[in-house]
Enzyme design. Structure first.
Site, mmCIF file in Angstrom:
data_model
loop_
_atom_site.group_PDB
_atom_site.id
_atom_site.type_symbol
_atom_site.label_atom_id
_atom_site.label_comp_id
_atom_site.label_asym_id
_atom_site.label_seq_id
_atom_site.Cartn_x
_atom_site.Cartn_y
_atom_site.Cartn_z
ATOM 1 N N ASP A 22 8.762 41.930 57.257
ATOM 2 C CA ASP A 22 9.537 42.489 56.147
ATOM 3 C C ASP A 22 11.036 42.256 56.354
ATOM 4 O O ASP A 22 11.513 42.235 57.485
ATOM 5 C CB ASP A 22 9.232 43.994 56.025
ATOM 6 C CG ASP A 22 9.670 44.553 54.678
ATOM 7 O OD1 ASP A 22 9.828 43.759 53.726
ATOM 8 O OD2 ASP A 22 9.856 45.776 54.582
ATOM 9 N N HIS A 59 12.754 33.813 52.044
ATOM 10 C CA HIS A 59 11.366 33.493 52.425
ATOM 11 C C HIS A 59 11.245 32.203 53.252
ATOM 12 O O HIS A 59 10.534 32.208 54.256
ATOM 13 C CB HIS A 59 10.463 33.471 51.184
ATOM 14 C CG HIS A 59 10.453 34.798 50.451
ATOM 15 N ND1 HIS A 59 10.255 35.999 51.102
ATOM 16 C CD2 HIS A 59 10.641 35.111 49.150
ATOM 17 C CE1 HIS A 59 10.306 36.986 50.217
ATOM 18 N NE2 HIS A 59 10.550 36.481 49.027
ATOM 19 N N LEU A 77 -5.314 30.232 69.820
ATOM 20 C CA LEU A 77 -4.927 31.405 69.018
ATOM 21 C C LEU A 77 -5.631 31.407 67.649
ATOM 22 O O LEU A 77 -5.656 30.388 66.962
ATOM 23 C CB LEU A 77 -3.405 31.366 68.801
ATOM 24 C CG LEU A 77 -2.819 32.410 67.853
ATOM 25 C CD1 LEU A 77 -2.824 33.796 68.513
ATOM 26 C CD2 LEU A 77 -1.387 32.029 67.442
HETATM 27 C C1 IPE Z 1 4.873 44.501 52.838
HETATM 28 O O1 IPE Z 1 6.222 44.389 52.529
HETATM 29 C C2 IPE Z 1 4.140 43.251 52.484
HETATM 30 C C3 IPE Z 1 4.512 42.035 53.219
HETATM 31 C C4 IPE Z 1 5.377 41.917 54.185
HETATM 32 C C5 IPE Z 1 3.802 40.865 52.814
HETATM 33 P P1 IPE Z 1 6.814 44.997 51.169
HETATM 34 O O2 IPE Z 1 8.269 44.720 51.177
HETATM 35 O O3 IPE Z 1 6.047 44.484 50.005
HETATM 36 O O4 IPE Z 1 6.504 46.548 51.344
HETATM 37 P P2 IPE Z 1 7.137 47.827 50.615
HETATM 38 O O5 IPE Z 1 7.057 47.561 49.144
HETATM 39 O O6 IPE Z 1 8.555 47.956 51.069
HETATM 40 O O7 IPE Z 1 6.297 48.975 51.069
HETATM 41 C C1 IPE Z 2 8.833 40.378 53.090
HETATM 42 O O1 IPE Z 2 10.188 40.437 52.819
HETATM 43 C C2 IPE Z 2 8.168 39.177 52.446
HETATM 44 C C3 IPE Z 2 7.214 39.509 51.369
HETATM 45 C C4 IPE Z 2 6.866 40.708 50.998
HETATM 46 C C5 IPE Z 2 6.616 38.376 50.682
HETATM 47 P P1 IPE Z 2 10.727 41.149 51.495
HETATM 48 O O2 IPE Z 2 10.796 40.121 50.412
HETATM 49 O O3 IPE Z 2 9.928 42.357 51.195
HETATM 50 O O4 IPE Z 2 12.182 41.541 51.933
HETATM 51 P P2 IPE Z 2 12.959 42.894 51.582
HETATM 52 O O5 IPE Z 2 12.141 44.024 52.103
HETATM 53 O O6 IPE Z 2 13.102 42.940 50.088
HETATM 54 O O7 IPE Z 2 14.268 42.750 52.295
HETATM 55 MG MG MG Z 3 10.099 44.329 51.755
#
Ligand code: IPE
Ligand code: IPE
Ligand code: MG
Length: 257
Positions: free
Chosen positions: A25, A42, A136
């Site tokens: 995240d 990403h 792995l």
């Molecule tokens: C969780 O992250 C999902 C992934 C990393 C793929 P999110 O950014 O979607 O989670 P929330 O919405 O903050 O809980």
């Molecule tokens: C996690 O990073 C990746 C996915 C959920 C695909 P985020 O895109 O949720 O990044 P933040 O949390 O908004 O910074």
């Molecule tokens: Mg996020």
């Protein structure tokens, strides 16, 4: 009874996790901090994946499960969803040879039926190419949700009951586990979430019942080899009791060493 051995006397190598599960995240915030649109985070996140996979290969970790796209992430702006799908497709194409060379076996877990046809084909190709690898096991959770996983297992068992193959009292935790989207794989020992949030966000709800949780404020693209080593070190110092007492665990550890 203890024999005076402390938990620190157990070699750290013995306490490496077999299975690491990561919520990657913070990509969006990483990009915004740099004045970039959030989806620019990403591709930077994919670079971090490469480093983490390398460490897991070197450390002979058995399983790494990465949360790449949740069943709730479809709710994001369409443009971001499209870019993530496109990045997933390109990364699979680009990385599969390297993964194969490193004896990594790739599996995608989640409901792939929602993905575009070309992505489904690329997933099947990458899985087939690496299917016999013995190194792995890399599980990429895509369109995955813990509630979806438990629901699809329950549905499958209900169908078997309806067909008369199974009676309801044969359903136990073991059987339900065997119908989740991965089976025959040890449950995660270590769960890592980057990005500062301290929640599970519908990741491996059933499988993380006894997993050690580790949260870091680092944003995913900044999660480098050192950050993973720090998490492994933290894990190695934890005592896992699974409901038993400290003394029982120490005695068992002493007997094993
Ligand atoms: C969780 O992250 C999902 C992934 C990393 C793929 P999110 O950014 O979607 O989670 P929330 O919405 O903050 O809980
Ligand atoms: C996690 O990073 C990746 C996915 C959920 C695909 P985020 O895109 O949720 O990044 P933040 O949390 O908004 O910074
Ligand atoms: Mg996020």
């Amino acid at each position: 009874m203890t024999n005076g051995k402390t938990k620190e006397s157990v070699p750290v190598e013995n306490r490496l996790p077999k299975h690491i599960a990561i919520i990657m995240d913070g990509n969006g915030r990483w990009a915004k901090k740099r004045g970039l649109p959030r989806y620019a985070g990403h591709p930077a996140g994919v670079e971090a994946v490469r480093g983490v996979v390398e460490v897991c290969v070197e450390r002979q970790i058995q399983v790494l499960t990465l949360f790449a796209f949740s069943s709730e992430n479809w709710q994001r702006p369409q443009k971001e969803v499209n870019l993530i799908m496109d990045l997933f497709l390109r990364s699979l194409k680009k990385e599969v040879r390297r993964l194969d060379r490193n004896h990594v076996k790739l599996k995608v877990i989640g409901d792939c039926s929602a993905f575009p046809g070309n992505l489904r084909e690329q997933i099947a190709e990458a899985e087939n190419r690496t299917a016999s690898n013995q190194g792995l096991l890399l599980q990429v959770a895509a369109n995955y949700g813990g509630r979806w996983d438990i629901t699809q297992a329950a549905k499958h068992l209900a169908e078997r009951v309806q067909q008369g193959e199974l009676s309801p009292d044969q359903i136990d935790e073991e059987l339900l586990s065997q119908n989740l989207c991965f089976t025959g794989v040890p449950e995660p020992d270590l769960f890592i979430r980057t990005g500062g949030e301290q929640r599970i966000s519908n990741f491996l709800l059933w499988q993380c019942a006894y997993t050690e949780l580790y949260f870091t404020d680092l944003l995913w693209p900044d999660f480098n080899r050192k950050a993973l080593e720090d998490a492994l070190h933290d894990f190695s110092r934890r005592q896992r009791r699974f409901g038993r007492t400290d003394e029982q665990v120490r005695d068992q550890t002493a007997e094993a060493s």
